[in-house]
Design a protein around this motif. Structure first.
Motif, PDB file in Angstrom:
ATOM      1  N   UNK A  86      -0.307   7.191  -4.933  1.00 48.51           N
ATOM      2  CA  UNK A  86       0.669   6.527  -4.686  1.00 48.51           C
ATOM      3  C   UNK A  86       0.639   5.734  -3.576  1.00 48.51           C
ATOM      4  N   UNK A  87       0.648   5.652  -2.490  1.00 45.61           N
ATOM      5  CA  UNK A  87       0.841   5.253  -1.608  1.00 45.61           C
ATOM      6  C   UNK A  87      -0.044   4.102  -1.591  1.00 45.61           C
ATOM      7  N   UNK A  88      -1.184   4.415  -2.501  1.00 39.55           N
ATOM      8  CA  UNK A  88      -2.597   3.001  -2.253  1.00 39.55           C
ATOM      9  C   UNK A  88      -2.163   1.967  -3.367  1.00 39.55           C
ATOM     10  N   UNK A 109       6.295   5.332  -1.189  1.00 37.61           N
ATOM     11  CA  UNK A 109       5.673   5.734  -1.727  1.00 37.61           C
ATOM     12  C   UNK A 109       5.354   7.302  -1.494  1.00 37.61           C
ATOM     13  N   UNK A 110       4.560   6.898  -0.445  1.00 40.79           N
ATOM     14  CA  UNK A 110       3.525   8.566  -0.440  1.00 40.79           C
ATOM     15  C   UNK A 110       4.485   9.297  -0.531  1.00 40.79           C
ATOM     16  N   UNK A 111       5.351   9.678   1.129  1.00 38.99           N
ATOM     17  CA  UNK A 111       6.390  10.410   1.629  1.00 38.99           C
ATOM     18  C   UNK A 111       7.365  10.650   0.093  1.00 38.99           C
ATOM     19  N   UNK A 112       7.599   9.620  -0.329  1.00 37.51           N
ATOM     20  CA  UNK A 112       8.082  10.540  -2.200  1.00 37.51           C
ATOM     21  C   UNK A 112       7.508  10.955  -2.270  1.00 37.51           C
ATOM     22  N   UNK A 113       6.980  11.057  -3.033  1.00 34.89           N
ATOM     23  CA  UNK A 113       5.776  11.895  -3.448  1.00 34.89           C
ATOM     24  C   UNK A 113       4.733  12.853  -2.998  1.00 34.89           C
ATOM     25  N   UNK A 114       4.904  13.452  -1.796  1.00 39.69           N
ATOM     26  CA  UNK A 114       4.380  14.175  -0.982  1.00 39.69           C
ATOM     27  C   UNK A 114       5.660  15.579  -0.821  1.00 39.69           C
ATOM     28  N   UNK A 115       6.728  14.633  -0.807  1.00 39.47           N
ATOM     29  CA  UNK A 115       8.232  15.871  -1.338  1.00 39.47           C
ATOM     30  C   UNK A 115       8.861  15.996  -2.620  1.00 39.47           C
ATOM     31  N   UNK A 140      -1.098   0.004   1.908  1.00 36.43           N
ATOM     32  CA  UNK A 140      -0.200   1.973   1.348  1.00 36.43           C
ATOM     33  C   UNK A 140       0.889   1.676   1.973  1.00 36.43           C
ATOM     34  N   UNK A 141       1.296   2.016   1.310  1.00 37.35           N
ATOM     35  CA  UNK A 141       2.947   1.631   0.624  1.00 37.35           C
ATOM     36  C   UNK A 141       3.731   3.356   1.983  1.00 37.35           C
ATOM     37  N   UNK A 142       3.989   3.752   3.062  1.00 40.62           N
ATOM     38  CA  UNK A 142       4.487   5.354   2.895  1.00 40.62           C
ATOM     39  C   UNK A 142       5.507   5.255   3.023  1.00 40.62           C
TER      40      UNK A 142
END
Lengths: 237, 194
Positions: free
Chosen positions: A78-80, A91-97, A87-89
């Motif tokens: 998601x972040x890539x 989006x990566x953080x939201x998907x991580x949650x 890399x968009x942190x």
């Protein structure tokens, strides 16, 4: 190791299966409604409490490891992005949650599975789904529990027999076919014998089920479940 | 014990046999979850549940095949270790593989409806290879469509394309082997009781 019912006398074992199902539904709804660091931190405490009330531990959660690679990979995908900034942190953080909340729901479900025998699950099902539909599903579920170990052993035997005859050298699709043929034949054989036996013994839609009763502990569990559901609804409005 | 005092309602002979077959097929799909094959290109070993879905549709037809997979999902939700790696519980049905699992009853019903051209079962010897391949391929499409959309719903930041890359693309080649295996099972006439 598989996740399954473990006999015991823990707090969760003494609860009514219907209140445990309500807590799971409420927990899942709340996890989807409050996918924030603070919300998930609170839900983490609750999830760990649910599993420890059922005397479960990390070993039970480990049975869900098949889900881990996708959940771990998803934030990276998601972040890539193609092109700057690569890399968009956020989006990566939201998907991580979102990945983490799935894990929490699995932890709570493990608590239910550990603490609830099949008979009680079936009784809860037939008391929740009324009439013939509930009876139909109850019979089917009970039979799946009963025959799963037998068919697992049938398939294991078939695989050993195939390997002993040098079947390991066959292409994958042929090995799949041989295992499937053995499995389907065994399943049909068992089903037809079972059907005959059921008819011979006056198989009825309405057998006697264990009595379910809400106790004092269930009041707390029901309150927690309803509270979680209400919190999720409030958030959604 | 809660004693039933009303009269006993017997299950009819045919319904009992169909119910037994559907339940046994559900247990077979669960047992297939434990049979894993290492597969080239695939990061995880491939299990045979999807093959079980095809065979349930083919041998039980759309109605009882769909019922069999509904039993499978419900039994798994209530704690039978029938999902991948012997996992169980309601959580799996709202987790990352939820879309795949929810699609199983629909895919089985679809495969059955295409193979039998309706809800009445017809003789499998009369079914051509083309119909079998078409039916199972349609089943694969339904399962992966649900699976990818399910993953994108559970992890909302993922676009459909990203969900496809993360959760589906690497497993697709193995599905071709399962389609071939399903056709092989039916054409080999090795199933005695069908």
């Amino acid at each position: 190791m598989t996740l399954s019912y473990a006999p015991g006398d823990s707090l969760a074992h003494r609860l009514d299966p219907r209140s445990k199902l309500l807590v799971q539904a409420g927990f899942a709804a709340a996890a989807y409604a409050y996918t924030t660091p603070r919300g998930l931190a609170a839900l983490t405490l609750l999830a760990v409490a649910c599993l420890s009330f059922a005397e479960g531990g990390p070993r039970d959660v480990w049975t869900y490891r098949f889900a881990f690679p996708v959940l771990a990979l998803a934030p990276l995908v998601a972040g890539a992005t193609l092109g700057a900034p690569w890399f968009r942190p956020e989006r990566a953080a939201a998907t991580g949650l979102a990945s983490y909340r799935v894990l929490l729901i699995l932890v709570v479900a493990a608590g239910y599975v550990r603490s609830t025998p099949v008979r009680e699950s079936r009784a809860a099902l037939q008391r929740t789904v009324p009439g013939r539909a509930g009876q139909f599903l109850g019979v089917g579920v009970a039979l799946v529990f009963r025959f799963l170990p037998l068919l697992k052993r049938d398939l294991l035997t078939a695989r050993e027999a195939i390997r002993a005859r040098g079947g390991g050298a066959l292409p994958v699709r042929d090995r799949m076919r041989l295992v499937a043929v053995a499995g389907v034949n065994r399943a049909f054989g068992r089903a037809d014998r079972l059907g005959t036996a059921l008819n011979a013994r006056c198989f009825a839609w309405n057998p006697t089920l264990p009595r379910l009763a809400f106790g004092r502990g269930d009041a707390v569990a029901l309150a927690v479940g309803c509270g979680l559901l209400a919190a999720a609804v409030v958030r959604a409005l | 014990m809660a004693t039933n005092t009303e009269s006993v309602e017997l299950v009819g002979d045919e319904a009992a046999t169909n119910l037994a077959r559907a339940a046994l097929f559900a247990a077979l799909v669960g047992a297939f979850a434990y049979v894993s094959f290492p597969f080239p290109l695939s990061p995880a070993p491939v299990t045979l549940q999807v093959l079980g879905v095809f065979l349930a549709g083919i041998y039980l037809g759309p109605v009882w095949g769909g019922a069999a997979l509904a039993f499978y999902l419900l039994a798994g939700a209530l704690g039978a270790p029938v999902f991948a790696n012997g996992s169980a519980g309601v959580g799996v049905l709202v987790g990352s593989t939820a879309g795949y699992l929810w699609s199983y009853p629909i895919a089985a019903a679809l495969v059955g409806a295409v193979v039998h051209r309706g809800t009445d079962l017809r003789d499998l010897d009369a079914v051509g290879v083309g119909t079998l391949v078409g039916a199972t391929a349609a089943g694969v499409v339904v399962i992966y469509a649900f699976g990818v959309v399910g993953l994108a719903v559970v992890l909302p930041e993922l676009t459909l394309a990203e969900a496809f890359v993360t959760g589906a693309a690497v497993f697709l080649p193995a599905e071709a082997a399962k389609v071939a295996a399903a056709v092989g099972v039916v054409r080999s006439d090795a199933i005695a009781a069908a």
